[in-house]
Design an enzyme around this catalytic site. Structure first.
Site, PDB file in Angstrom:
ATOM      1  N   ASN A  27      88.685 -23.882  11.501  1.00 50.02           N
ATOM      2  CA  ASN A  27      89.226 -25.208  11.809  1.00 50.02           C
ATOM      3  C   ASN A  27      90.722 -25.150  11.537  1.00 50.02           C
ATOM      4  OD1 ASN A  27      89.993 -27.866  11.942  1.00 50.02           O
ATOM      5  ND2 ASN A  27      88.801 -28.533  10.164  1.00 50.02           N
TER       6      ASN A  27
ATOM      7  N   LYS B   1      92.967 -27.342  12.070  1.00 49.86           N
ATOM      8  CA  LYS B   1      93.593 -28.625  11.724  1.00 49.86           C
ATOM      9  C   LYS B   1      94.863 -28.801  12.558  1.00 49.86           C
ATOM     10  CE  LYS B   1      91.194 -28.325   7.365  1.00 49.86           C
ATOM     11  NZ  LYS B   1      91.078 -28.652   5.972  1.00 49.86           N
TER      12      LYS B   1
ATOM     13  N   HIS C 208      84.597 -34.609  10.276  1.00 53.25           N
ATOM     14  CA  HIS C 208      85.284 -33.902   9.192  1.00 53.25           C
ATOM     15  C   HIS C 208      85.792 -34.913   8.156  1.00 53.25           C
ATOM     16  CE1 HIS C 208      88.240 -31.508   7.041  1.00 53.25           C
ATOM     17  NE2 HIS C 208      87.567 -30.454   7.458  1.00 53.25           N
TER      18      HIS C 208
ATOM     19  N   GLU D  41      88.490 -35.206   6.694  1.00 50.52           N
ATOM     20  CA  GLU D  41      89.845 -35.717   6.959  1.00 50.52           C
ATOM     21  C   GLU D  41      89.815 -36.814   8.023  1.00 50.52           C
ATOM     22  OE1 GLU D  41      91.568 -31.865   7.598  1.00 50.52           O
ATOM     23  OE2 GLU D  41      91.296 -31.425   5.465  1.00 50.52           O
TER      24      GLU D  41
ATOM     25  N   GLU E  55      80.744 -29.523   3.396  1.00 52.30           N
ATOM     26  CA  GLU E  55      82.089 -29.309   2.876  1.00 52.30           C
ATOM     27  C   GLU E  55      82.362 -30.301   1.749  1.00 52.30           C
ATOM     28  OE1 GLU E  55      84.861 -27.287   5.922  1.00 52.30           O
ATOM     29  OE2 GLU E  55      84.959 -29.436   6.272  1.00 52.30           O
TER      30      GLU E  55
ATOM     31  N   GLY F 210      90.879 -27.078   0.681  1.00 43.23           N
ATOM     32  CA  GLY F 210      92.314 -26.860   0.512  1.00 43.23           C
ATOM     33  C   GLY F 210      92.771 -26.813  -0.933  1.00 43.23           C
TER      34      GLY F 210
ATOM     35  N   SER G 264      87.611 -23.757   0.802  1.00 44.44           N
ATOM     36  CA  SER G 264      88.253 -22.610   0.152  1.00 44.44           C
ATOM     37  C   SER G 264      87.473 -21.300   0.336  1.00 44.44           C
ATOM     38  CB  SER G 264      88.505 -22.898  -1.333  1.00 44.44           C
ATOM     39  OG  SER G 264      89.365 -24.021  -1.470  1.00 44.44           O
TER      40      SER G 264
END
Ligand code: 13P
Length: 262
Positions: free
Chosen positions: A9, A11, A97, A99, A169, A175, A215
């Protein structure tokens, strides 16, 4: 049998030029690797060029988008329709996702509409779920994940569900460099599998590929993938460099991934 799936991904990273150079280098590094499916999910602007480069390279890598809207067309400024993704060669689409949920207010109901729309257009959804740190600390991880899975997959048939990819996730691992331990990740992935059995039956649930994301790096891939209900990875940061993404792909091969478990 579940073929492991490693998806990058990207992003909001990489111009068209950078994206094309990346997939050219990646194809060179993973040529001849088999037993794993590799997906790259660039920004919308790079999808067409990436698909063209991937078909030129012939390394079996496919492309996916990071989001889409559920309508076929219309006055929805700034949105992208499922058919538009098909036209530029997408096979997968990441949906829900964290985000998207956090910064753009995406709800389980919206994710559910997107999942139905994706399937209607022959796009394979990668449905993302996962708890926030405060939810883990207050012991509500399973309740949160159950709500997200049931919400996102409402109204699907067992046959539709069988083709899905679900990505667990944990938000606190994205991250941050803080990977869930293989045991913790397996615990939630196994919980998701049981939930899928309840919702869709053993056969369909046994076919769903459940990724872990957060990660993931070359160094922790094999241990994660050796867990019975971890069938791949959704990779952010380490998927932006061809050498580390190729390392994850090669370390995923033959690591177990629960093949034939159900
Ligand atoms: P990182 O691999 O950078 O933690 O990101 C994970 C992710 O959000 C993939 O969708």
């Amino acid at each position: 049998m579940r073929v492991p799936i490693i998806a990058g991904n990207w992003k909001m990273y990489k111009t068209v030029g950078e994206a094309v150079n990346f997939v050219r280098e990646l194809a060179g590094r993973v040529a001849g690797v088999s037993g794993v499916e590799t997906v790259v999910c660039p920004p919308f602007t790079a999808l067409a060029a990436v698909a063209a480069e991937l078909s030129k390279q012939g390394a079996g890598i496919v492309s996916g988008a990071q989001n889409m809207y559920w309508e076929n067309e219309g006055a929805y400024t700034g949105e992208i329709a499922p058919g538009m993704l098909k036209e530029v060669g997408c096979r997968y689409v990441i949906l829900g996702h964290s985000e998207r949920r956090r910064y753009f207010g995406e709800t389980d109901a919206a994710v559910n509409k997107k999942v139905h729309a994706a399937l209607a257009h022959d796009l394979i959804p990668i449905v993302c779920v996962g708890e926030r740190l405060e939810e883990r600390e207050s012991g509500t991880t399973e309740d949160v994940v159950r709500g997200q899975v049931e919400g996102a997959l409402a109204g699907l048939t067992a046959r539709q569900a069988a083709g899905l990819v679900v990505a667990y996730e944990p938000v606190w691992a994205i991250g941050t460099g803080r990977t869930a331990s293989a045991t913790d990740a397996q615990q939630v992935n196994g919980f998701i599998r049981k939930l899928l059995v309840d919702l869709f039956g053993e056969t369909a649930a046994g076919a769903v590929r459940i990724q872990y994301g957060g990660s993931v790096k070359p160094g922790n891939t094999a241990e994660l993938m050796a867990q019975p209900d971890i069938d791949g990875a959704l990779v952010g940061g380490a998927g932006l460099k061809a050498d580390s993404f190729a390392g994850i792909i090669t370390n995923a091969v033959g690591a177990g991934s629960g093949v034939g478990r159900l």
